[in-house]
Design a protein around this motif. Structure first.
Motif, mmCIF file in Angstrom:
data_model
loop_
_atom_site.group_PDB
_atom_site.id
_atom_site.type_symbol
_atom_site.label_atom_id
_atom_site.label_comp_id
_atom_site.label_asym_id
_atom_site.label_seq_id
_atom_site.Cartn_x
_atom_site.Cartn_y
_atom_site.Cartn_z
ATOM 1 N N LEU A 71 8.973 -1.690 -13.511
ATOM 2 C CA LEU A 71 7.517 -1.790 -13.624
ATOM 3 C C LEU A 71 6.848 -0.755 -12.725
ATOM 4 O O LEU A 71 7.429 -0.300 -11.744
ATOM 5 C CB LEU A 71 7.048 -3.187 -13.221
ATOM 6 C CG LEU A 71 7.600 -4.366 -14.003
ATOM 7 C CD1 LEU A 71 7.172 -5.675 -13.357
ATOM 8 C CD2 LEU A 71 7.145 -4.309 -15.448
ATOM 9 N N ARG A 72 5.627 -0.408 -13.073
ATOM 10 C CA ARG A 72 4.808 0.449 -12.212
ATOM 11 C C ARG A 72 3.344 0.058 -12.371
ATOM 12 O O ARG A 72 2.968 -0.576 -13.350
ATOM 13 C CB ARG A 72 5.019 1.921 -12.515
ATOM 14 C CG ARG A 72 4.599 2.348 -13.896
ATOM 15 C CD ARG A 72 5.040 3.786 -14.185
ATOM 16 N NE ARG A 72 4.758 4.119 -15.552
ATOM 17 C CZ ARG A 72 3.754 4.895 -15.938
ATOM 18 N NH1 ARG A 72 2.959 5.441 -15.046
ATOM 19 N NH2 ARG A 72 3.545 5.139 -17.211
ATOM 20 N N GLY B 141 -9.262 -2.990 -11.934
ATOM 21 C CA GLY B 141 -9.069 -2.068 -13.044
ATOM 22 C C GLY B 141 -7.683 -1.448 -13.047
ATOM 23 O O GLY B 141 -7.536 -0.266 -13.334
ATOM 24 N N LEU B 142 -6.666 -2.242 -12.741
ATOM 25 C CA LEU B 142 -5.291 -1.749 -12.731
ATOM 26 C C LEU B 142 -4.472 -2.457 -13.798
ATOM 27 O O LEU B 142 -4.867 -3.501 -14.308
ATOM 28 C CB LEU B 142 -4.651 -2.006 -11.355
ATOM 29 C CG LEU B 142 -5.315 -1.352 -10.165
ATOM 30 C CD1 LEU B 142 -4.603 -1.733 -8.880
ATOM 31 C CD2 LEU B 142 -5.349 0.150 -10.330
ATOM 32 N N ALA C 19 0.831 -1.203 0.000
ATOM 33 C CA ALA C 19 0.000 0.000 0.000
ATOM 34 C C ALA C 19 0.870 1.258 0.000
ATOM 35 O O ALA C 19 0.600 2.207 -0.748
ATOM 36 C CB ALA C 19 -0.927 0.000 1.208
ATOM 37 N N ILE C 20 1.913 1.251 0.805
ATOM 38 C CA ILE C 20 2.783 2.429 0.900
ATOM 39 C C ILE C 20 3.584 2.631 -0.382
ATOM 40 O O ILE C 20 3.704 3.756 -0.876
ATOM 41 C CB ILE C 20 3.729 2.290 2.115
ATOM 42 C CG1 ILE C 20 2.929 2.369 3.411
ATOM 43 C CG2 ILE C 20 4.815 3.352 2.091
ATOM 44 C CD1 ILE C 20 3.713 1.980 4.643
ATOM 45 N N THR C 21 4.128 1.559 -0.942
ATOM 46 C CA THR C 21 4.995 1.707 -2.111
ATOM 47 C C THR C 21 4.220 1.850 -3.420
ATOM 48 O O THR C 21 4.550 2.706 -4.237
ATOM 49 C CB THR C 21 5.973 0.530 -2.207
ATOM 50 O OG1 THR C 21 5.242 -0.697 -2.215
ATOM 51 C CG2 THR C 21 6.957 0.534 -1.050
ATOM 52 N N VAL C 22 3.194 1.042 -3.622
ATOM 53 C CA VAL C 22 2.419 1.138 -4.872
ATOM 54 C C VAL C 22 1.565 2.401 -4.868
ATOM 55 O O VAL C 22 1.413 3.067 -5.894
ATOM 56 C CB VAL C 22 1.541 -0.115 -5.078
ATOM 57 C CG1 VAL C 22 0.599 0.054 -6.261
ATOM 58 C CG2 VAL C 22 2.414 -1.339 -5.285
ATOM 59 N N GLY C 23 1.032 2.774 -3.718
ATOM 60 C CA GLY C 23 0.226 3.986 -3.627
ATOM 61 C C GLY C 23 1.049 5.253 -3.574
ATOM 62 O O GLY C 23 0.517 6.350 -3.705
ATOM 63 N N GLY C 24 2.347 5.136 -3.408
ATOM 64 C CA GLY C 24 3.225 6.297 -3.321
ATOM 65 C C GLY C 24 3.604 6.842 -4.687
ATOM 66 O O GLY C 24 3.112 6.409 -5.726
ATOM 67 N N ALA C 25 4.527 7.778 -4.664
ATOM 68 C CA ALA C 25 4.937 8.473 -5.887
ATOM 69 C C ALA C 25 5.637 7.545 -6.879
ATOM 70 O O ALA C 25 5.572 7.760 -8.088
ATOM 71 C CB ALA C 25 5.849 9.637 -5.531
ATOM 72 N N SER D 218 -6.766 6.123 -17.260
ATOM 73 C CA SER D 218 -6.218 7.465 -17.188
ATOM 74 C C SER D 218 -4.699 7.495 -17.060
ATOM 75 O O SER D 218 -4.097 8.550 -17.221
ATOM 76 C CB SER D 218 -6.826 8.190 -15.995
ATOM 77 O OG SER D 218 -6.488 7.515 -14.795
ATOM 78 N N GLY D 219 -4.088 6.394 -16.719
ATOM 79 C CA GLY D 219 -2.654 6.384 -16.477
ATOM 80 C C GLY D 219 -2.291 7.006 -15.145
ATOM 81 O O GLY D 219 -1.130 7.269 -14.862
ATOM 82 N N ALA D 220 -3.316 7.242 -14.325
ATOM 83 C CA ALA D 220 -3.117 7.925 -13.050
ATOM 84 C C ALA D 220 -2.486 7.009 -12.012
ATOM 85 O O ALA D 220 -2.547 5.788 -12.110
ATOM 86 C CB ALA D 220 -4.460 8.443 -12.528
#
Length: 162
Positions: free
Chosen positions: A99-100, A155-156, A81-87, A106-108
């Motif tokens: 990878l990201r 939806g990711l 959660a911290i790393t994937v949800g982070g910048a 939206s690519g958001a």
């Protein structure tokens, strides 16, 4: 010379590319696997750090802080959660493999809650039954964009960071 057709999707044309506004490059299942193996090491270190911090807090609070040991089983979900949800939009293993994680429409950047649920669904598939995990991975093997079952549910998409 005979030209062979690649089994991989084109760089910018995979399944839902027309509605994807940013240049899209699908993720590789091999890179995701290696990233997860690296993440196991990082999660182990993160869990050890949490254990030490909770022990110190427990001593300082005369044992009251030791109730925080209840969050240790969820340390992998917290790490994701911290790393994937982070910048950085990916775990440290994903970043090392280039990878990201993005929302394909939206690519958001993914928010923290969605990143936590994404990790939870993955760990439920891995821990519950071998058949469920194989179904999750099997979906990724037959799709041109290599999105796994838990990616589709939320939806990711896991894409190359390029």
């Amino acid at each position: 010379m005979r030209e062979t057709q690649s089994p991989y999707a084109d760089r910018y044309a995979a399944g839902y590319a027309p509605q994807f506004p940013v240049p899209y490059v699908r993720g590789s299942l091999g890179a995701r696997f290696v990233a997860y193996l690296l993440d196991i090491l990082f999660i182990f270190g993160f869990t050890a750090f949490l254990m030490l911090a909770i022990t110190v807090v427990g001593v300082l609070t005369f044992g009251l802080g030791w109730t925080l040991f209840a969050i240790l089983p969820a340390s992998g979900i917290l790490y994701s959660a911290i790393t994937v949800g982070g910048a950085g939009q990916g775990t440290w293993g994903m970043r090392m493999m280039g990878l990201r994680v993005v929302a394909p429409e939206s690519g958001a950047r993914v928010d923290y809650l969605t990143a936590a649920i994404h990790a939870l669904l993955f760990y439920v598939a891995v821990a519950s039954a071998f058949v469920l995990w194989m179904l999750d991975v099997g979906i990724g093997l037959v799709r041109a964009d290599r999105r796994l079952g838990h990616d589709l549910l939320l939806g990711l998409a896991v894409v190359r960071a390029d």
